[in-house]
Design a protein around this motif. Sequence first.
Motif, mmCIF file in Angstrom:
data_model
loop_
_atom_site.group_PDB
_atom_site.id
_atom_site.type_symbol
_atom_site.label_atom_id
_atom_site.label_comp_id
_atom_site.label_asym_id
_atom_site.label_seq_id
_atom_site.Cartn_x
_atom_site.Cartn_y
_atom_site.Cartn_z
ATOM 1 N N CYS B 138 0.876 -1.065 -0.081
ATOM 2 C CA CYS B 138 0.099 0.083 0.047
ATOM 3 C C CYS B 138 0.893 1.235 0.020
ATOM 4 N N GLU B 139 0.262 2.259 -0.299
ATOM 5 C CA GLU B 139 0.926 3.654 -0.078
ATOM 6 C C GLU B 139 1.171 4.134 1.160
ATOM 7 N N ILE B 317 -2.243 7.148 11.996
ATOM 8 C CA ILE B 317 -1.845 6.401 10.800
ATOM 9 C C ILE B 317 -3.022 6.069 9.881
ATOM 10 N N GLY B 318 -2.609 6.216 8.560
ATOM 11 C CA GLY B 318 -3.908 6.026 7.678
ATOM 12 C C GLY B 318 -4.311 7.346 7.087
ATOM 13 N N SER B 319 -5.829 7.132 6.466
ATOM 14 C CA SER B 319 -6.227 8.079 5.951
ATOM 15 C C SER B 319 -6.764 9.479 6.743
ATOM 16 N N ASP B 320 -6.899 10.466 6.082
ATOM 17 C CA ASP B 320 -7.160 11.882 6.703
ATOM 18 C C ASP B 320 -8.633 11.585 6.788
ATOM 19 N N LYS B 321 -9.365 11.006 6.418
ATOM 20 C CA LYS B 321 -10.906 10.978 6.315
ATOM 21 C C LYS B 321 -11.209 10.011 7.167
ATOM 22 N N PRO B 361 4.451 -7.099 9.092
ATOM 23 C CA PRO B 361 4.946 -6.668 8.004
ATOM 24 C C PRO B 361 4.526 -5.222 7.581
ATOM 25 N N LEU B 362 3.177 -4.911 7.705
ATOM 26 C CA LEU B 362 2.490 -3.708 7.313
ATOM 27 C C LEU B 362 2.999 -2.434 8.084
ATOM 28 N N LEU B 363 3.261 -2.829 9.707
ATOM 29 C CA LEU B 363 3.913 -1.579 10.340
ATOM 30 C C LEU B 363 5.371 -1.331 9.880
ATOM 31 N N LYS B 364 5.794 -2.221 9.867
ATOM 32 C CA LYS B 364 7.448 -2.097 9.147
ATOM 33 C C LYS B 364 7.075 -1.564 7.815
ATOM 34 N N HIS B 365 6.506 -1.844 7.072
ATOM 35 C CA HIS B 365 6.154 -1.141 5.672
ATOM 36 C C HIS B 365 5.864 0.348 5.858
ATOM 37 N N LEU B 366 5.224 0.569 6.895
ATOM 38 C CA LEU B 366 4.826 2.260 7.166
ATOM 39 C C LEU B 366 5.687 2.795 7.827
#
Lengths: 142, 407
Positions: B138-139, B317-321, B361-366
Amino acid sequence: MENRSFYNEILTEHNIHPDFKHDIPDADIVLDGVNPSCGDEIQLKLKIDGDIITDGAFVGDGCAISQASTDIMLGMIIGRKKEEAVKMGNTFMRMIRGEASEEEIESLEEASALRDISHMPARVKCAMLGWRTLSEALKNES
Amino acid sequence: MKNYKKDFPLLMQNPTVYIDNAATAQRPQAVLDAVNGFYQRHNANPLRGIYELSVEATEDYENSRRAVQRFIGAAHPEEIIFTRNTTESINLIAYSYGLSNVAEGDEVLVSIMEHHSGLLPWQMVCRQTGAKLRFIECESDGSLDLNKVEALINDKTKIVAATQVSNVLGREYPIREIARMAHKNGAVMVADGAQSTPHIPVNVTELGVDFFAFSGHKLYGPMGIGVLYGKEELLNKMPPFLTGGEMIESVARDSAVYAEIPHKFEAGTVNAAGAVGLNAAIDYVKGVGFDEIHRREFEVSGYALDRMREIDGINIIGSDKAEEHNGIITFTVDDVHPHDISEILASDGVAVRAGHHCAQPLLKHLGYRATVRASFAFYNTKEDADKFLESISTVRERMGYGKQKLL
């Protein structure tokens, strides 16, 4: 808001301004201590002269409890005999398990600031990380 | 504003501000009554006995299967297999479908947003078969670039697995589009619905997925009951995952004829009371309605998000919306370890989750090691959010970092 949490000044002070969080390039013993489930990670560094721990420090990351507990520990053990340090570690573990007497807890000086961990099973590993690593380091050495 | 907490005995008896709903939700009285009622009135081993109680137990169990079928829009009740939870459902797919259909040189594509239970079974399949495990990334805001996804799928791809809603970011992912890309290349699509089913209406037929897994306990149902949806033609060809009682037609000394689906995949005495409880949970959720659930969760978590942005030192963390969070707010506080944040919240009576949320893995990616997650359900109120906000606004100060001020 009243601070109902157990983070007293001794803990927060050791966490934010640790006395012994730095490198010792020529350490005699270097040992990693890790709590994989919560991500606390330290590297304990000791200088030993015969029976005496002449210097010690740590580097790493983790929660305030693991960091403060390790920092307090180093303040207590530097300049002591290895066997005294191991004995203190055993007393500390007894305190964390809720098995230590008042007298024993008092003998732990600043480390007694962590006595309430005995009511917080989820954080026992954090408080023990430094002491557990120390005990392994000295065991490996002898 | 309706007080839904009245439906939940634990929330009425316990003053804890419970905002760890993404880990497990609370159960309404209707679910507790249904489980109790099964044991008090209909308990017998389903599917086997000829006597009336066993027939009733079987009816209760199979009615629950049909309720799940309608709830997720499956074409046939036989496509609904009861498991213990999402983890077991995904393991069933991996061991049964994965090991029989993936070979050396093939590829399995998973998203980096998977819960560990949606990743480790595919690691196992790739280890055992020699297939290659690849990742949809993901971005930085958690969104997906579908062009990048499409570029990752090719004729070697046998399985594409993605979560419908991230348990860390709360964001919903375009499963239908990903499934279309998978099918164009002959791969099957596995979707993890553990975090989506409590928040959004799901229709597996419209999504076009081949497999879909979710848990009862996150949907206000009992622990220990989960669901695997699989397309009939795939399930028919798959070998059983577990073997033993209640999954056979006939057994000889050295062979057995397996039962038809779904029973082929339900070895041993089933969790009939759990299925009955899940049926009641589905009824309850339908009664409240997803529009109302979404409206309430959006209102309370949106309010919390807005206020959190005004507090110094908090990173979301994640979207502003808020509408892209499905009630899930994952965050950090500058200089304070997530376990210490969660400890302080706990001392103020607020229950949140701290750590890696089974998604390392997601937390590391972010770029994070650990975070704190507050996950709101429709029964949470603005007062709950206020108690949470009051507590987190004092965290840095209580950890010795000087008084925090509002921006």
